[in-house]
Enzyme design. Sequence first.
Site, PDB file in Angstrom:
ATOM      1  N   HIS A  46       3.787  -2.146   3.223  1.00 48.64           N
ATOM      2  CA  HIS A  46       3.781  -0.802   2.643  1.00 48.64           C
ATOM      3  C   HIS A  46       5.081  -0.585   1.859  1.00 48.64           C
ATOM      4  CE1 HIS A  46       0.607  -0.357   5.665  1.00 48.64           C
ATOM      5  NE2 HIS A  46       0.156   0.645   4.916  1.00 48.64           N
TER       6      HIS A  46
ATOM      7  N   ASP B  46       0.819  -1.217   0.000  1.00 51.25           N
ATOM      8  CA  ASP B  46       0.000   0.000   0.000  1.00 51.25           C
ATOM      9  C   ASP B  46       0.853   1.266   0.000  1.00 51.25           C
ATOM     10  OD1 ASP B  46      -2.081  -1.740   0.301  1.00 51.25           O
ATOM     11  OD2 ASP B  46      -2.909  -0.809   2.096  1.00 51.25           O
TER      12      ASP B  46
HETATM   13 ZN   LIG Z   1      -2.680   3.197   3.200  1.00 54.24          ZN
END
Ligand SMILES: [Zn+2]
Length: 276
Positions: A232, A79
Amino acid sequence: MKNMQRQTGLWKLIDALAAALVASMACTAAAGATDCPRKDALNTARVLAVDAATTPRVGLKSFPQTLPLGDHEVVLTFDDGPWPPTTRRVLAALARECVQATFFLIGKAASEHPDLVRQIAAEGHSIGHHTWSHPSLARIPPEQVVEQINRGFAADEMALHGVATTTPSTPFFRFPGFESTPATLDLLQSRGIVVFGADLWASDWDPMTPKQELKLITDRLEAARKGIILLHDSKARTAAMLPAFLRYLRDHHYRVVRLVSASGAVAGGHDAKTGH
Ligand SMILES: [Zn+2]
């Protein structure tokens, strides 16, 4: 006698079918392996087509349902990119092991780094969507929610294909901070968009060393044995620990599953109503 001949014929047919099946399986397995220049790479084991009609929401952290993964099967998701310094390192680690992931992009970042978006797609990864600027969609007015979702889709699609459409080519979406509302979930479902939660994560938003993050995610995976993993690509600690994590997956016989969309998003309908 006649009966025996018939039986022999039947067995021959079964043998032929079995041989054909083995040949096709070998062919499928080889297709992934031969593309990878490195002999002992992790490799993507299979491709799973995700259908919004049957699995509109996936990820046990938020929903009762998740993807139909077998034991030791994992889906890698990243993400908050594209973020050049760290996304490039993440892409290099994935390429070295010949595995593909899904990247949930922030539209604003995609509009600033379109080359990197195209690189992600060109390397075989799937492009999911993560709003325009990552606000909590549970805490802003409904019209802003729609704006955030559509502007994010349009920016990602513009970077990918040069067309600012609000009907994403891969209809995968993840709420910032997993903060969904029933109304927004319904809206996305009506547009044929699969909402992704996660089954486990590395908590890589918390300060920790890459080594600590590796220990955390491998301990959690050992307990869960499979699932959609959230990371991430915007985090330096995740980029740093990823090569070791991918080696861990290989050494512990995990199989990486690549996601594709089984069906496109529903075109028109909602876009026409909002004027976006
Ligand atoms: Zn996010």
